[in-house]
Design an enzyme around this catalytic site. Sequence first.
Site, PDB file in Angstrom:
ATOM      1  CG  HIS A 124      35.831  92.150  39.300  1.00 25.09           C
ATOM      2  ND1 HIS A 124      34.708  91.587  39.864  1.00 25.09           N
ATOM      3  CD2 HIS A 124      35.599  93.477  39.234  1.00 25.09           C
ATOM      4  CE1 HIS A 124      33.833  92.546  40.133  1.00 25.09           C
ATOM      5  NE2 HIS A 124      34.350  93.701  39.757  1.00 25.09           N
ATOM      6  CB  CYS A 148      33.474  86.397  42.625  1.00 26.23           C
ATOM      7  SG  CYS A 148      34.316  85.392  43.857  1.00 26.23           S
ATOM      8  CG  HIS A 149      31.805  89.923  41.071  1.00 24.24           C
ATOM      9  ND1 HIS A 149      32.957  89.733  41.800  1.00 24.24           N
ATOM     10  CD2 HIS A 149      30.897  90.398  41.948  1.00 24.24           C
ATOM     11  CE1 HIS A 149      32.752  90.091  43.049  1.00 24.24           C
ATOM     12  NE2 HIS A 149      31.512  90.500  43.169  1.00 24.24           N
ATOM     13  N   GLY A 150      31.318  86.599  37.564  1.00 28.80           N
ATOM     14  CA  GLY A 150      31.086  86.164  36.191  1.00 28.80           C
ATOM     15  C   GLY A 150      32.069  86.674  35.153  1.00 28.80           C
ATOM     16  N   PRO A 163      33.241  91.571  34.301  1.00 26.14           N
ATOM     17  CG  PRO A 163      32.862  91.452  36.601  1.00 26.14           C
ATOM     18  CD  PRO A 163      32.630  90.714  35.324  1.00 26.14           C
TER      19      PRO A 163
END
Lengths: 184, 423, 263
Positions: A124, A148-150, A163
């Site tokens: 990502h 950080c963003h799963g 993501p």
Amino acid sequence: MSTINETIEAEDGATRRDFLHVAAAGMAGVGAVMAAWPFIDQMNPAADTLALASVEVDLSAIGVGEAVIIKWRGKPVFVRHRTEAEIEAARAVPMDVLVDKQPDAERVQEGHAEWLVVLGVCTHLGCVPLGTKEGDDRGDFGGWFCPCHGSHYDTAGRIRKGPAPKNLEVPTYAFVNDTTLQIG
Amino acid sequence: MAEWNAAKPKNAVAAWVEERLPILSLVNNVVGVDTPTPRNLNYWWNFGSLAGLMLVVQIISGVVLAMHYTPHTSLAFDSVERIMRDVNYGWLIRYMHANGASFFFIAVYTHIFRGLYYGSYKAPRELLWMLGVVIFLLMMATAFMGYVLPWGQMSFWGATVITNLFSAIPVVGESIVTLLWGGFSVDNPTLNRFFSLHYLLPFVIAGVVILHLWAKKISDSGNPLGIDVKSNADQIPFHPFYTIKDAFGAGVFFFVFAAFIFYMPNVLGHPDNYIPADPMVTPASIVPEWYFLPFYAILRSITFDIGIPFTDIVFIPAKLLGVLAMFASILVWLFLPWLDTSKVRSGKFRPTFRWFFLFLVIDMFVLTVVGGKKPEGIWPLVGLIGTAYYFAYFLVILPLLGKIEKTLPLPESIANPVVKAAE
Amino acid sequence: MKLVKNIAIALTAAVGLAGASFAAGAAKHPMQLEWSFEGPFGQFDMQSAQRGWQVYKQVCSNCHSLKYFHFRNLADLGYEEDMIKAWAAEYTVIDGVDDAGDPKERPGLPQDVFPAPFPNPEAAAASNGGAVPPDLSLMSKARHDGPNYIYSLLTGYEDAPADHEMPAGKSYNPYFPGGAISMAPPLAEGVVDYEDGTAATAEQMSKDVVMFLTYVAEPKLVDRHHMGLKVLMFLGILTIVLYLSMKKIWKPIKSGRNVYEDK
């Protein structure tokens, strides 16, 4: 005085388009472009940086179910000694649920299915996913989880949820012998 | 006096930009088609643009070197060697920068001595000249600090000797030196601040160069005859006539520059600077780079105190006097427009002046030689005589000569002699 | 090019640099030899440099470090990667720490620097009668007339003149500033057995080691010479074209034309 410009243009028009002047300007331009190259190329990796491009890992110290992080080219590489169950889980996943479709067999080397080697860089935005150390959150699929963003990765390092657009990258590596792995 | 002409570009985009920011006019009026320039400039006038080009070469190569250089005493020398060995084209860029300093000075010295001969410092170009002196001082500071960065033996000991000059200042001298060093000797803090300033000053120089060009636009270029422009017939547009002439000059200059970079990159340097700095061992002889030698000779030529003879009373000790002489030797240039009392600008029409000027040029070469020699035998005396003539030229000869010299008749106009020569 | 070089040398001499840097200790002027790397077409003699590497490895490296030289650089001297790996593996290098925090040793790799004989200058001084053997990486550039100096120093040992007092443990060498050098004559005939069968005389070994050390000091010399030729040719032609273009542009001015008023 602005007419001067035009005067010169008009009267020397033929001269100005003279082959000689075109050649002079052209050569100077080409020279400038060629001279620019060393100033650009100096930013590419230097000889000492390139010489460090491969590292060797001693596999005998990594027990089944364990994983280590190796620093290679300034980035973390995950080397995971997978259990039979983890390999099974990775192989059982149907292709159509995958975001970045790739069978587990293509992500490991033949005869070395227990060794998964991936770049520890989330596809990502470049964070280092959790899951290598004992006690880490390994995400919903038992592989890695990027805080950080799963993004969730499975036991073959493939993206399953979140993501990230691609599976964890597999670097070039080779088995020097049964207990030594060379990355790069 | 120069007039300002607005550019009227035909290209729509250029016209749009020009209306909002007249950058094209700026260039046109300083080095472009709208810059009327005396038609008789000779090749000595090429060195201004060459100096400008060298500034660009130094800034570009320097910024690139800074991407690989490490300003730390324990890493500086190694990082330079890494540039020479491992960085792609690092050797080329470093040799370009090191020799570029020398060629920058060659261009600037020629430019200065052209001005000295043709009286370029005289009214109305006093400020143009003084800005040039400021550029030269900034260049000297920049070059000195740059030479310290590779942290070789000459770097270290050059820095030690030159910073110690300030210790000659009465009362506060020692404190100033400690301040410059950021410690009790030349060390890591010194290296760090030198790197910072060495990166900064070239951009200050670039700023002063813009002022220098602006002043050139306002007061117009001088010319070899030293007479004012009287009509259009005396002038030609800067572009294309002087742009192509400058380009040709740059070709020749860069050819010689390249010959040094590729075939004798270390000839102008000193072998001792390939030995890492060692604060415990001074090299057998410390020699500044060649472009500092005349001023170094002036510094060392003063070996006597000024005081009351036959007593122990000293007003100015030799060390301070030497330092003062060295700084004065450059600062005296700032007063040159008023020291030279001659009404005639160009040396071409000053038969006696020409001899004194020739001696000054020889004197500079002699002082350069003296600056590179150990102060033994005949050299201190030669240095003293050279220094005496240097100051006499500016402080005695030029003021007096202007009053007593019988100058040659000046030509009627710039166009006339040129036309005659061509016929 | 010879001319430009000569002019430059004359200029530097005139400027006094050449003379000034040589004032130290009134050492004897080095012997003048011809080297393959000199001149605009100069290149390294690979055979000689390989022999020089053998001399360095077997003799010099016992006391002198070569800290800017990596095993991988040997590829430039024409060695195969396998050979370089094997040589590097003969040495043990310290790389980081193990899990207990102790220094970790491993066999050398091509990316490693050639290991120094002593861990620090103090150890070097203690083993060498108080004198630290200098690093040789840049020796060829760090002395005036470096290659000739190294050759002269290596072959120039002789008995001290009667009036020259020698400190204990020093050898007399007229090419060394001051005459008394701490290094005993290092290259006795046959101290190295050349792989290519060349007779290992002191002169031959000295020449070879100079070739090798000059490569180490200036590894990009050949690239520099090649690129310089192209750049100078390009600049030469460009300058001629610019000159012709200038002559053409200036023609009307030279014949007295007034650009602003004449039609």
